[in-house]
Enzyme design. Structure first.
Site, mmCIF file in Angstrom:
data_model
loop_
_atom_site.group_PDB
_atom_site.id
_atom_site.type_symbol
_atom_site.label_atom_id
_atom_site.label_comp_id
_atom_site.label_asym_id
_atom_site.label_seq_id
_atom_site.Cartn_x
_atom_site.Cartn_y
_atom_site.Cartn_z
ATOM 1 N N CYS A 8 0.864 -1.188 0.000
ATOM 2 C CA CYS A 8 0.000 0.000 0.000
ATOM 3 C C CYS A 8 0.896 1.232 0.000
ATOM 4 C CB CYS A 8 -0.977 -0.030 1.175
ATOM 5 S SG CYS A 8 -0.212 -0.012 2.815
ATOM 6 N N ASN A 11 2.288 1.420 4.352
ATOM 7 C CA ASN A 11 2.586 0.134 5.007
ATOM 8 C C ASN A 11 2.323 0.192 6.522
ATOM 9 O OD1 ASN A 11 5.440 -2.084 5.573
ATOM 10 N ND2 ASN A 11 3.373 -2.655 5.030
ATOM 11 N N CYS A 13 -1.409 0.677 7.388
ATOM 12 C CA CYS A 13 -2.848 0.380 7.517
ATOM 13 C C CYS A 13 -3.241 -0.843 6.688
ATOM 14 C CB CYS A 13 -3.701 1.582 7.099
ATOM 15 S SG CYS A 13 -3.427 3.070 8.097
ATOM 16 N N ARG A 14 -3.344 -0.672 5.357
ATOM 17 C CA ARG A 14 -3.934 -1.727 4.530
ATOM 18 C C ARG A 14 -3.026 -2.938 4.326
ATOM 19 N NH1 ARG A 14 -5.169 2.208 -0.291
ATOM 20 N NH2 ARG A 14 -3.232 3.024 0.586
ATOM 21 N N SER A 15 -1.775 -2.715 3.882
ATOM 22 C CA SER A 15 -0.953 -3.891 3.539
ATOM 23 C C SER A 15 -0.513 -4.716 4.756
ATOM 24 C CB SER A 15 0.232 -3.530 2.629
ATOM 25 O OG SER A 15 1.127 -2.649 3.256
ATOM 26 N N ASP A 125 -8.217 3.826 1.306
ATOM 27 C CA ASP A 125 -7.227 4.212 2.310
ATOM 28 C C ASP A 125 -7.966 4.732 3.549
ATOM 29 O OD1 ASP A 125 -5.268 5.377 3.807
ATOM 30 O OD2 ASP A 125 -4.375 6.497 2.148
HETATM 31 P P1 4NP Z 1 -1.785 2.796 4.131
HETATM 32 O O1 4NP Z 1 -2.426 4.150 4.716
HETATM 33 O O2 4NP Z 1 -1.240 3.149 2.758
HETATM 34 O O3 4NP Z 1 -2.938 1.868 4.051
HETATM 35 O O4 4NP Z 1 -0.719 2.366 5.107
HETATM 36 C C1 4NP Z 1 -1.720 5.356 4.807
HETATM 37 C C2 4NP Z 1 -0.857 5.571 5.848
HETATM 38 C C3 4NP Z 1 -0.183 6.783 5.953
HETATM 39 C C4 4NP Z 1 -0.397 7.770 5.013
HETATM 40 C C5 4NP Z 1 -1.269 7.556 3.970
HETATM 41 C C6 4NP Z 1 -1.928 6.350 3.857
HETATM 42 N N1 4NP Z 1 0.268 9.025 5.133
HETATM 43 O O5 4NP Z 1 0.007 9.928 4.321
HETATM 44 O O6 4NP Z 1 1.098 9.191 6.056
#
Ligand code: 4NP
Length: 156
Positions: A8, A11, A13-15, A125
């Site tokens: 994602c 790294n 939340c989703r992945s 997201d």
């Molecule tokens: P992820 O979510 O891609 O599912 O881990 C996010 C985590 C952090 C951020 C964006 C999306 N960020 O902008 O810091």
């Protein structure tokens, strides 16, 4: 042995949750010897961080542990992994940018290609939203990972 990398943006939340959900399904089916699972982010925003506490908590409520530490996706991952499973089109673009000759293009796909809901074409997201977004992501991950595992298991 099939090596799978979930990817994602951050790294956190989703992945990492996809990694944990897939691993739990693999273990429940007694297939641990056949799969190696990891996750990464296309950004280095959160390198070294634990998963987002909101995701850790939401997963815990479902009996899923998310121990992943964030790391950035690197070109070398194309050589290590058989399947690179991204969450959305932006992840897809950022990953495939590192493979300009499309040598590994056949390995990269969106997790929602395995969704039971044919209208769903990305894992949203949850980072900037509320707690319920994390539950929704887990619902999607549980469905898609189940279908992906069934598919890979048939292939092997
Ligand atoms: P992820 O979510 O891609 O599912 O881990 C996010 C985590 C952090 C951020 C964006 C999306 N960020 O902008 O810091």
């Amino acid at each position: 042995m099939t090596k799978i990398l979930f990817v994602c943006l951050g790294n956190i939340c989703r992945s990492p949750a996809a990694e944990a959900v897939f691993l739990k399904l693999v273990e429940a089916k007694g297939l641990s010897e056949h799969f190696e699972v990891d996750s990464a982010g296309t950004s280095a925003f959160h390198t070294g961080d634990n998963a987002d506490p909101r995701m850790i908590e939401e997963a815990r409520l479902r009996g899923i542990s998310v121990p992943s530490i964030s790391r950035q996706f690197v070109k070398k991952d194309f050589d290590i992994f058989d399947q690179i499973v991204v969450m959305d089109d932006s992840n897809f673009k950022n990953v495939t940018k590192l493979d300009p000759d499309k040598e590994h293009a056949h390995k990269v796909f969106k997790l929602t290609d395995y969704s039971s809901n044919s209208e769903l074409n990305f894992v949203p997201d949850p980072y900037f939203g509320g707690q319920d977004g994390f539950g929704l992501v887990l619902d999607i991950l549980e469905d898609c990972c189940q279908n992906l595992l069934t598919h890979l298991n048939k292939k092997n």
